[in-house]
Design an enzyme around this catalytic site. Structure first.
Site, PDB file in Angstrom:
ATOM      1  N   GLU A 179       0.836  -1.203   0.000  1.00  0.00           N
ATOM      2  CA  GLU A 179       0.000   0.000   0.000  1.00  0.00           C
ATOM      3  C   GLU A 179       0.865   1.245   0.000  1.00  0.00           C
ATOM      4  OE1 GLU A 179       0.839   1.530   2.958  1.00  0.00           O
ATOM      5  OE2 GLU A 179       1.801  -0.385   3.408  1.00  0.00           O
ATOM      6  N   GLU A 322       4.491  -0.608   1.692  1.00  0.00           N
ATOM      7  CA  GLU A 322       4.668  -0.955   0.266  1.00  0.00           C
ATOM      8  C   GLU A 322       4.608  -2.461   0.001  1.00  0.00           C
ATOM      9  OE1 GLU A 322       8.416   0.533  -1.171  1.00  0.00           O
ATOM     10  OE2 GLU A 322       7.988   2.625  -0.665  1.00  0.00           O
TER      11      GLU A 322
END
Length: 362
Positions: A179, A322
């Protein structure tokens, strides 16, 4: 994909394959349990793949990106524009997760679920590995209204579902959802505090690197938001609607689809854990399809581990997001499979078993 558990059909774990994997582990040339977590990884994957000796050949990474209205409250060390700048960086291969995906031969894509500016419209040059599934230009500021409407929630979850479908079409055997979204630790912490019923003060971390005054401010913002929405947060999905983010909703959709389709999930840090928490509340059997890649230094993640009674594979003091911590776990998961498949059994190696094993087996 909604609040009604009856609509969710989580794929059953193959318990016979797991039993056979446990049996194999007991015959390998080592003291029982001496490979620790590596043994449980191989056994869990055996149940996922229906094979005594599972293997990971095609890992897949999707990073979902979206902005947060709550970022307007000064809860992050970075401005919201960083989300779209990082989307470009993902596309160009310059982010931590892109380096790790490449090193692990993992397929990689970044999905714009709700970045403030639509980067795909900039210039005429296409951005490689970038997929546009825009629901809105970010979520709303949940200090003033619900973070998203039910329709936004549905569309964001669907973006996650589509990512898993793409992964399965390409033969993926492991899914990592990453994300990106300035302000998303605020969202994740609010979700975790509400569902795990823990004090906000105990679980707010430093996120992108905020100082102590900003941290106190962040605590007050989350506490106030939870008070405002308390009456409406009667289910996990409504918690997500009230204080979540579009990329967190996409992760929820992705994880539910993985569990329905039988695809191994490696959960990343605190934001991914907030999504995993919602999924496990809505469909408890989905937990069996999850591995937890790493322990970050965000205290809210510990609350999730405690609530779900799970343990992470790695602890590297990371807090990047991430999907990076989950990607770091891929080599460990692969090694667990190789050890399980390629070590000799006592019989094959002509090695004498311990007295205890001999007594037990014959």
């Amino acid at each position: 994909m909604n609040d009604h558990n009856s609509c969710l059909e989580i794929k059953a774990i193959d318990t016979l394959a797991q039993q056979n994997a446990i049996q194999r582990q007991s015959q390998l040339t080592k003291p029982p349990g001496s490979l620790g977590v590596l043994e449980s990884i191989a056994i869990q994957l055996a149940g996922h793949q229906g094979l005594v000796c599972p293997q990971i050949n095609r890992p897949w990474v999707t990073v979902f990106a979206a902005d947060h209205g709550i970022a307007n409250e000064g809860v992050s060390a970075f401005p919201a524009v960083v989300t779209q700048e990082m989307v470009k960086n993902f596309s160009a291969g310059g982010a931590a997760i892109t380096v790790l995906a490449k090193a692990n031969d993992a397929a990689f894509e970044v999905v714009d679920v709700g970045v403030l500016a639509d980067v795909t419209e900039e210039g005429k040059k296409p951005f490689p590995n970038l997929i546009s599934c825009r629901v809105a230009a970010g979520s709303f500021n949940f200090l003033h209204q619900a973070a998203m409407s039910n329709e936004m929630l549905y569309k964001a979850q669907n973006a996650g579902c589509l990512a898993v479908e793409r992964a399965l079409e390409q033969g993926a055997d492991l899914f990592i959802g990453g994300e990106m979204g300035i302000g998303n630790t605020t969202s994740a912490t609010a979700i975790i505090a509400q569902i795990c019923n823990v004090a906000v003060t105990d679980i707010v971390g430093i996120g992108t690197g905020i100082h102590s005054e900003q941290k106190l401010h962040k605590i007050k913002v989350i506490e106030r938001a939870l008070q405002i929405h308390q009456a409406d947060m009667t289910s996990p999905m409504q918690v997500l609607t009230c204080v979540g983010g579009l990329e967190i909703a996409a992760l929820v959709g992705a994880y539910l689809t993985c569990a329905e389709q039988g695809l191994t999930i490696v959960v990343d840090g605190v934001i991914a854990c907030a999504a995993a928490l919602i999924v496990c509340e809505v469909a408890p059997q989905a937990k069996g399809w999850m591995m937890f890649g790493h322990q970050s230094i965000e205290p809210a993640q510990q609350a999730v581990f405690h609530h779900l009674d799970v343990r992470p594979i790695l602890d590297l003091s990371m807090r990047l997001g991430e999907g990076s911590g989950a990607a770091m776990a891929i080599p460990v998961i692969k090694m667990a499979c190789l050890l399980h498949a390629q070590m000799a059994t006592f019989d094959e190696a002509g090695v004498s078993e311990s007295d205890e094993v001999m007594d037990k087996n014959g």
